[in-house]
Design a protein around this motif. Structure first.
Motif, PDB file in Angstrom:
ATOM      1  N   ALA A  14       2.426 -37.743  -4.405  1.00 46.11           N
ATOM      2  CA  ALA A  14       1.236 -38.449  -4.876  1.00 46.11           C
ATOM      3  C   ALA A  14       1.085 -39.748  -4.114  1.00 46.11           C
ATOM      4  O   ALA A  14       2.052 -40.301  -3.573  1.00 46.11           O
ATOM      5  CB  ALA A  14       1.337 -38.721  -6.378  1.00 46.11           C
ATOM      6  N   GLY A  15      -0.143 -40.249  -4.077  1.00 43.36           N
ATOM      7  CA  GLY A  15      -0.425 -41.535  -3.460  1.00 43.36           C
ATOM      8  C   GLY A  15      -1.577 -42.196  -4.171  1.00 43.36           C
ATOM      9  O   GLY A  15      -2.464 -41.513  -4.702  1.00 43.36           O
ATOM     10  N   SER A  16      -1.593 -43.519  -4.205  1.00 38.80           N
ATOM     11  CA  SER A  16      -2.674 -44.223  -4.885  1.00 38.80           C
ATOM     12  C   SER A  16      -2.818 -45.629  -4.324  1.00 38.80           C
ATOM     13  O   SER A  16      -1.893 -46.173  -3.719  1.00 38.80           O
ATOM     14  CB  SER A  16      -2.417 -44.285  -6.391  1.00 38.80           C
ATOM     15  OG  SER A  16      -1.210 -44.972  -6.667  1.00 38.80           O
ATOM     16  N   VAL A  17      -4.008 -46.196  -4.521  1.00 33.59           N
ATOM     17  CA  VAL A  17      -4.287 -47.582  -4.130  1.00 33.59           C
ATOM     18  C   VAL A  17      -5.100 -48.233  -5.240  1.00 33.59           C
ATOM     19  O   VAL A  17      -5.817 -47.561  -5.985  1.00 33.59           O
ATOM     20  CB  VAL A  17      -5.049 -47.670  -2.793  1.00 33.59           C
ATOM     21  CG1 VAL A  17      -4.184 -47.200  -1.628  1.00 33.59           C
ATOM     22  CG2 VAL A  17      -6.354 -46.872  -2.843  1.00 33.59           C
ATOM     23  N   SER A  72     -10.190 -42.869  -1.119  1.00 35.04           N
ATOM     24  CA  SER A  72      -9.553 -41.590  -1.431  1.00 35.04           C
ATOM     25  C   SER A  72      -8.655 -41.149  -0.273  1.00 35.04           C
ATOM     26  O   SER A  72      -7.526 -40.687  -0.488  1.00 35.04           O
ATOM     27  CB  SER A  72     -10.614 -40.528  -1.721  1.00 35.04           C
ATOM     28  OG  SER A  72     -11.431 -40.301  -0.574  1.00 35.04           O
ATOM     29  N   LEU A  73      -9.171 -41.308   0.952  1.00 38.01           N
ATOM     30  CA  LEU A  73      -8.357 -40.973   2.129  1.00 38.01           C
ATOM     31  C   LEU A  73      -7.191 -41.939   2.281  1.00 38.01           C
ATOM     32  O   LEU A  73      -6.106 -41.558   2.726  1.00 38.01           O
ATOM     33  CB  LEU A  73      -9.227 -41.003   3.385  1.00 38.01           C
ATOM     34  CG  LEU A  73     -10.365 -39.991   3.450  1.00 38.01           C
ATOM     35  CD1 LEU A  73     -11.115 -40.118   4.778  1.00 38.01           C
ATOM     36  CD2 LEU A  73      -9.844 -38.573   3.266  1.00 38.01           C
ATOM     37  N   LEU A  74      -7.413 -43.198   1.910  1.00 38.02           N
ATOM     38  CA  LEU A  74      -6.330 -44.182   1.984  1.00 38.02           C
ATOM     39  C   LEU A  74      -5.211 -43.822   1.011  1.00 38.02           C
ATOM     40  O   LEU A  74      -4.026 -43.938   1.352  1.00 38.02           O
ATOM     41  CB  LEU A  74      -6.874 -45.574   1.692  1.00 38.02           C
ATOM     42  CG  LEU A  74      -5.865 -46.719   1.744  1.00 38.02           C
ATOM     43  CD1 LEU A  74      -5.188 -46.793   3.111  1.00 38.02           C
ATOM     44  CD2 LEU A  74      -6.549 -48.042   1.409  1.00 38.02           C
ATOM     45  N   ALA A  75      -5.566 -43.389  -0.190  1.00 35.10           N
ATOM     46  CA  ALA A  75      -4.551 -42.967  -1.153  1.00 35.10           C
ATOM     47  C   ALA A  75      -3.727 -41.812  -0.595  1.00 35.10           C
ATOM     48  O   ALA A  75      -2.500 -41.769  -0.740  1.00 35.10           O
ATOM     49  CB  ALA A  75      -5.212 -42.560  -2.471  1.00 35.10           C
ATOM     50  N   GLU A 125      -4.293 -56.907  -1.153  1.00 33.09           N
ATOM     51  CA  GLU A 125      -4.270 -57.251   0.277  1.00 33.09           C
ATOM     52  C   GLU A 125      -3.291 -56.382   1.053  1.00 33.09           C
ATOM     53  O   GLU A 125      -3.546 -56.024   2.213  1.00 33.09           O
ATOM     54  CB  GLU A 125      -3.917 -58.723   0.450  1.00 33.09           C
ATOM     55  CG  GLU A 125      -4.976 -59.679  -0.085  1.00 33.09           C
ATOM     56  CD  GLU A 125      -4.591 -61.131   0.124  1.00 33.09           C
ATOM     57  OE1 GLU A 125      -3.541 -61.381   0.763  1.00 33.09           O
ATOM     58  OE2 GLU A 125      -5.330 -62.010  -0.340  1.00 33.09           O
ATOM     59  N   GLY A 126      -2.177 -56.041   0.434  1.00 34.98           N
ATOM     60  CA  GLY A 126      -1.205 -55.186   1.120  1.00 34.98           C
ATOM     61  C   GLY A 126      -1.775 -53.817   1.427  1.00 34.98           C
ATOM     62  O   GLY A 126      -1.552 -53.267   2.511  1.00 34.98           O
ATOM     63  N   ALA A 127      -2.537 -53.272   0.489  1.00 36.29           N
ATOM     64  CA  ALA A 127      -3.168 -51.971   0.714  1.00 36.29           C
ATOM     65  C   ALA A 127      -4.209 -52.058   1.818  1.00 36.29           C
ATOM     66  O   ALA A 127      -4.337 -51.146   2.640  1.00 36.29           O
ATOM     67  CB  ALA A 127      -3.809 -51.472  -0.583  1.00 36.29           C
ATOM     68  N   GLU A 128      -4.952 -53.171   1.859  1.00 39.67           N
ATOM     69  CA  GLU A 128      -5.958 -53.341   2.911  1.00 39.67           C
ATOM     70  C   GLU A 128      -5.299 -53.476   4.284  1.00 39.67           C
ATOM     71  O   GLU A 128      -5.763 -52.879   5.259  1.00 39.67           O
ATOM     72  CB  GLU A 128      -6.823 -54.565   2.616  1.00 39.67           C
ATOM     73  CG  GLU A 128      -7.942 -54.764   3.630  1.00 39.67           C
ATOM     74  CD  GLU A 128      -8.816 -55.974   3.323  1.00 39.67           C
ATOM     75  OE1 GLU A 128      -9.461 -56.478   4.260  1.00 39.67           O
ATOM     76  OE2 GLU A 128      -8.843 -56.399   2.142  1.00 39.67           O
TER      77      GLU A 128
END
Length: 217
Positions: free
Chosen positions: A116-119, A129-132, A147-150
């Motif tokens: 699984a992945g999430s942001v 959705s693609l980033l997750a 900011e870390g996710a960005e």
């Protein structure tokens, strides 16, 4: 306790589509065509989505029917609303937070690999959705936020862009002015229980949007 495929689909469809449409889907599941049986080994692929994803189902369904990964098919549907500036729920044109900044969340799960992945709270990145899914594929984490996710998104090739459209900006300014929304007066008003006629709310609120300007951002 057994839980059949039909039971699962019935519960999944109950809250999102009309009973008549749900019955059509369930009937199709019980009686797939010969061509569909041959492609999918006897099982008819199913995709269930919210109303704003309906336009994007055909391409995703084709991918799934041809043996594609179910998560890839689901992401194809989600990207449609994310890329649509007229869809104010997610992505480009999404309604901003109190500060006037569009912040987005997304998560995904992949059944075959149990990953699984999430942001969360991501700014300036349209396709979260693609980033997750990228978090799922290319990190040892399950969730990245803020900011870390960005920064991770940019490092992975995602483009930073302003997600606030003129329409969503003007609606945000209207909310700031009235502390209200499309359903009626704010809680500070003695008339807060009143609701505008449906679908006449656009006509009622349009005069209040106009003073906030034309196409400027």
């Amino acid at each position: 306790m057994t839980f059949s495929r039909r039971d699962f689909l019935t519960s999944a469809l109950a809250g999102s589509v009309s009973p008549a449409w749900a019955e059509r889907v369930l009937a199709a599941v019980q009686q797939p065509s010969h061509s569909e049986e041959s492609k999918s080994g006897g099982k008819l692929p199913i995709i269930v989505c919210a109303a704003n994803g309906y336009t994007y189902l055909d391409e995703a369904y084709s991918l799934l029917a041809d043996g594609g990964d179910p998560l890839d098919a689901a992401l194809k549907v989600v990207q449609g609303p994310e890329n649509d500036p007229n869809d104010e729920s997610v992505g480009l044109g999404g309604h901003p937070n109190e500060e006037g900044v569009v912040e987005l969340d997304a998560c995904c799960m992949h059944g075959p690999t149990r990953t699984a992945g999430s942001v969360g709270g991501v700014r300036n990145i349209k396709n979260v959705s693609l980033l997750a899914n990228t978090v799922r594929l290319h990190t040892g984490h399950v969730m990245l936020v803020g900011e870390g996710a960005e920064r991770f998104a940019v490092a992975q090739g995602f483009q930073r862009e302003s997600l606030l459209t003129d329409k969503s900006r003007k609606e945000w300014l209207l909310w700031k002015e009235t502390h209200s929304d499309w359903w009626g007066p704010g809680l500070s008003s003695p008339d807060w229980r009143k609701r505008f006629r449906v679908p006449a709310h656009a006509e009622e609120w349009e005069p209040r949007i106009r003073p906030h300007g034309g196409d400027r951002r």
